[in-house]
Enzyme design. Structure first.
Site, PDB file in Angstrom:
ATOM      1  N   THR B 125       0.799  -1.213   0.000  1.00 20.94           N
ATOM      2  CA  THR B 125       0.000   0.000   0.000  1.00 20.94           C
ATOM      3  C   THR B 125       0.835   1.267   0.000  1.00 20.94           C
ATOM      4  O   THR B 125       0.415   2.302  -0.482  1.00 20.94           O
ATOM      5  CB  THR B 125      -0.917   0.001   1.235  1.00 20.94           C
ATOM      6  OG1 THR B 125      -1.669  -1.190   1.217  1.00 20.94           O
ATOM      7  CG2 THR B 125      -1.848   1.181   1.214  1.00 20.94           C
ATOM      8  N   THR B 201       1.352  -4.171   4.259  1.00 22.74           N
ATOM      9  CA  THR B 201       1.224  -4.360   5.705  1.00 22.74           C
ATOM     10  C   THR B 201       0.663  -5.739   6.086  1.00 22.74           C
ATOM     11  O   THR B 201       0.874  -6.196   7.205  1.00 22.74           O
ATOM     12  CB  THR B 201       0.313  -3.277   6.322  1.00 22.74           C
ATOM     13  OG1 THR B 201      -0.960  -3.332   5.690  1.00 22.74           O
ATOM     14  CG2 THR B 201       0.930  -1.905   6.147  1.00 22.74           C
ATOM     15  N   ASP B 202      -0.039  -6.394   5.177  1.00 23.27           N
ATOM     16  CA  ASP B 202      -0.734  -7.637   5.556  1.00 23.27           C
ATOM     17  C   ASP B 202       0.193  -8.672   6.188  1.00 23.27           C
ATOM     18  O   ASP B 202      -0.144  -9.279   7.196  1.00 23.27           O
ATOM     19  CB  ASP B 202      -1.428  -8.256   4.333  1.00 23.27           C
ATOM     20  CG  ASP B 202      -2.856  -7.741   4.180  1.00 23.27           C
ATOM     21  OD1 ASP B 202      -3.063  -6.544   4.414  1.00 23.27           O
ATOM     22  OD2 ASP B 202      -3.750  -8.538   3.829  1.00 23.27           O
ATOM     23  N   LYS B 281       0.288  -6.991  13.310  1.00 27.13           N
ATOM     24  CA  LYS B 281      -0.737  -6.072  12.804  1.00 27.13           C
ATOM     25  C   LYS B 281      -2.016  -6.365  13.582  1.00 27.13           C
ATOM     26  O   LYS B 281      -2.603  -7.432  13.432  1.00 27.13           O
ATOM     27  CB  LYS B 281      -0.943  -6.298  11.304  1.00 27.13           C
ATOM     28  CG  LYS B 281      -1.950  -5.355  10.672  1.00 27.13           C
ATOM     29  CD  LYS B 281      -1.978  -5.483   9.151  1.00 27.13           C
ATOM     30  CE  LYS B 281      -3.057  -4.576   8.558  1.00 27.13           C
ATOM     31  NZ  LYS B 281      -3.088  -4.613   7.095  1.00 27.13           N
TER      32      LYS B 281
END
Lengths: 469, 469
Positions: B125, B201-202, B281
């Site tokens: 992202t 980020t996943d 996360k």
């Protein structure tokens, strides 16, 4: 230094205090040289005399009440006031006190009948003891023994108790959920004003979700699941405090919902009543391990003050609904957590084995590696219901943002909104017992049945993380 | 109202401010009627003149500096002081600015050479754009484009940049980790003072763990993974702030560790540098989604003040170790989350398929249903390495407390201490590439190699949960 007295498991007895008594009560008992288990005589200023075995209280009970077990087997709480005298009649000998199977009495019973609460034992740490051969902790105490260990609950309600089964909660299965649902339904039909389910903490939130869905169409009274993070034979046990709070919730809460009642902080200040579909065990050992995710708890429970402080405006009101039971959970559902490089063969295997539902715990907004999409589509085409949740736990699945999510939606994956993965798993297991086809299953999974979906997240729902040394 | 200017993705431009400028700088620009993309002339009180294209800053940059792109292609930051004048020379026409591929200059360069930082793009992202045909977000921006979007980073370091590959991080596999390790190792050998890895980020925390183990024997400089929760084409993007913080970390941090650098709060105050083996996360969409679990972050990073505030005393010092690379991850490892009623057939299937390692995400202190013990023992006997972690995430596995845990230990399950399930999965994948036998694998799993085990938990490591309406 804390000490434990055999026969009074579940009680904290800090050295500074006297077996949980504080203030005037502790001072009087110390002056008299009275110890828990001694036979004492209390003479009130008006001449009334109470004689019986001195019982302990759990840590820092604040009311100036001394609990004694009378010869008739009842426990009684005697209020200490100016001029009250205490004498030791006989020093304790061996193990004190038998199992109390009758309701406890207040010194002055309140006007009108007390609420009736049933404590249903299913096992777990709130009812466990050291196995002396191996040193390990095993479930042991009956629900009745808990009643003895926490005299306070007798002041709140008329207590009945029974053990449905006694297993460590890691050994719970969907068929155990069904037995608990049946038993709770039976007790509600018998007219209890609230039900407490004593349960191991490991899978308590799964069972809470199961009960939430089974009773989502109609529940007239609160059902409070409760457990202990430290077993009741340890001085730091939270068993007594939690049970006290759960009984207060079952007896007095204005809501008729399935809740988990556990410590809100490490100290014995307040417990929290978490909605059964929004709660998760977030720590392996802390007392305040249970926390609501993506929702506020329903209420703070202050057991020592007898106070229930509501934190939300929307809840199902006590006494409003008639009981409706929809029991039954399909055990051909899997919860699959995604990890980098996960191979399609696991999905394919589940389909071959005849699984009817798969809850994926994907990454971020609800993603998995693109090489899994084909096997997922084949599963959906074969009639398997596939639901997406997020391993982030906080926040909400949104599969429209990235190409990965859109491909999964196109493959027929159902977005799980802000449902916890564990709750989506229980829900799908419940849904598959009643939906006639995958389309109806999908509709039910998307619908907010039991508060499992919180449509509105406020910024204050995220915890404050530790960023200071 | 926030607006976006084409060509300046990644920048927040709140209506109240002027494209990220505040205070005196914003006031002067407004007075002059200057807009981003205009050609402006700045005249300092001493007569020095700077002429170029007005560049935006990201939200609420606090230093009174105006950034202009000079005709030679360099960006320069001009400090605004009393008596500075601004005029618009030419209004902007179309899209402004080309890709900057040269280091940025400060108005007054600091004495001595600046640190050299390499920004390695891998996708995600922080480098994505809306795909206009479908409306979805796809990775697109090159690392060089990021450099243009955040002129600030040029004041900190000499920046080089390159794209290794560009994938959404849910599509990362262990073989991608290996390619990133190789590339980072090569860049460190080329003499960079710090490496920034731009990553989706996943699965960023999985990759961070992979790099942590690969470099645990020797790392001379910081390796900072960075991403954005909101894609860089959105006004609320955190891409610029995070990149600024990551470059500052890579250039100036006193520690040589693999860290994840992301927003610490929702506002643009500080970022956090989390140890690569202790971060997760925790939210699907918030800017402060990344949080350390069972450990404090290493440091707060205040990019706008150029300040790094250490939160821990123990870290690996920059420049102390020589580079040692141990690359290679086995993809025959599975992460299996336990749920009530889970059937042994899943464990048996993995063994049949030739998996060499299984990380279990058990309940509570590290438990699974007792009916799984046999299949787990068979797996261990067949040479599969089985490790236990907890789905609670917080706290530590302790399999000596309950009978369930002791049976699993007896079956040969390795307790994962306080390792996150995801980190234990990555570690086992790494360990199985180098251990000669299951005994050595066990020894390595029990050993704290890269900070993945925190032997000492303090009470303040648990977050403060929301209990107030």
């Amino acid at each position: 230094m804390a000490t434990i007295l055999a026969g009074f498991e579940g009680l904290v007895m800090p050295g500074d205090e006297l077996w949980g008594y504080t203030g005037e009560a502790a001072r009087l008992l110390k002056e008299a040289g009275a110890e828990v288990g001694d036979r004492i005589r209390i003479t009130k200023p008006d001449g009334t005399v109470y004689e019986g075995i001195l019982m302990p209280r759990y840590a820092l009970a604040q009311k100036p009440i001394i609990v004694v077990k009378l010869d008739n087997g009842y426990n009684i709480g005697v209020r200490v006031e100016r001029g009250t005298r205490i004498e030791v009649v006989e020093k304790r000998r061996a193990k004190v006190g038998a199992v109390v199977t009758v309701p406890l009495l207040e010194e002055s019973p309140p006007a009108g009948p007390k609420p009736r609460v049933y404590i249903l034992g299913t096992g777990g740490t709130i009812a466990s003891k050291v196995e002396y051969e191996t040193g390990a902790v095993k479930p042991a105490m009956s629900a009745e023994e808990l009643l003895e260990a926490v005299p306070e609950i007798g002041f709140i309600a008329d207590i009945d108790a029974g053990v449905l089964f006694s297993i460590l909660s890691e050994n719970m299965t969907p068929s155990h959920w069904e037995r608990i649902v049946d038993e709770v339904a039976k007790l509600i039909q018998e007219g209890y004003d609230g039900i407490v389910v004593a349960h191991g903490t490991d899978t308590m939130s799964y069972t809470a979700a199961a009960l939430s869905f089974a009773f989502h169409r109609g529940l007239p009274v609160p059902v409070a699941l409760v457990g202990a993070q430290r077993s009741s034979d340890r001085p730091s046990s939270d068993a007594a405090f939690n049970l006290h709070a759960a009984v207060l919730t079952a007896a007095k809460a204005p809501f008729a919902e399935v809740v988990v009642v556990m410590h809100g902080e490490t100290g014995d200040t307040y417990a929290l009543a978490h909605r059964g579909t929004k709660v998760r065990k977030m720590h392996t050992s802390r007392r305040d391990a249970f926390q609501s995710i993506n929702a506020l708890p329903l209420a703070k429970i202050w057991p020592q003050e007898g106070r229930i402080e509501l934190l939300v405006k929307e809840y199902r009101e006590r006494g409003r609904e008639k009981l409706v039971v929809e029991n039954g959970f399909d055990d051909r559902v899997a919860l699959i957590k995604y990890y980098p490089g996960m191979k399609p063969e696991i999905i394919e295997f589940l389909v071959e084995q005849g699984y009817r539902g798969i809850v994926l715990e994907g990454t971020g907004l609800g993603h998995v590696g693109e090489w899994l999409v084909d096997s997922i589509k084949k599963a959906v085409d074969a009639g398997v219901v596939v639901v997406m949740t997020s391993q982030c736990l906080f926040g909400r699945v949104n599969m429209n943002v990235y190409a990965s999510g859109r491909k999964l939606l196109a493959a027929g994956v159902i977005p799980g909104s802000d449902m916890l993965p564990e709750v989506a798993f229980v829900k799908l297991s419940w849904v598959l017992k009643r939906a006639r086809d995958p389309e109806e299953a999908k509709r039910l999974m998307l619908e907010n049945l039991a508060g499992e979906i919180n449509p509105r997240h406020t910024v204050n729902l995220y915890p404050k993380w530790p960023h200071e040394p």
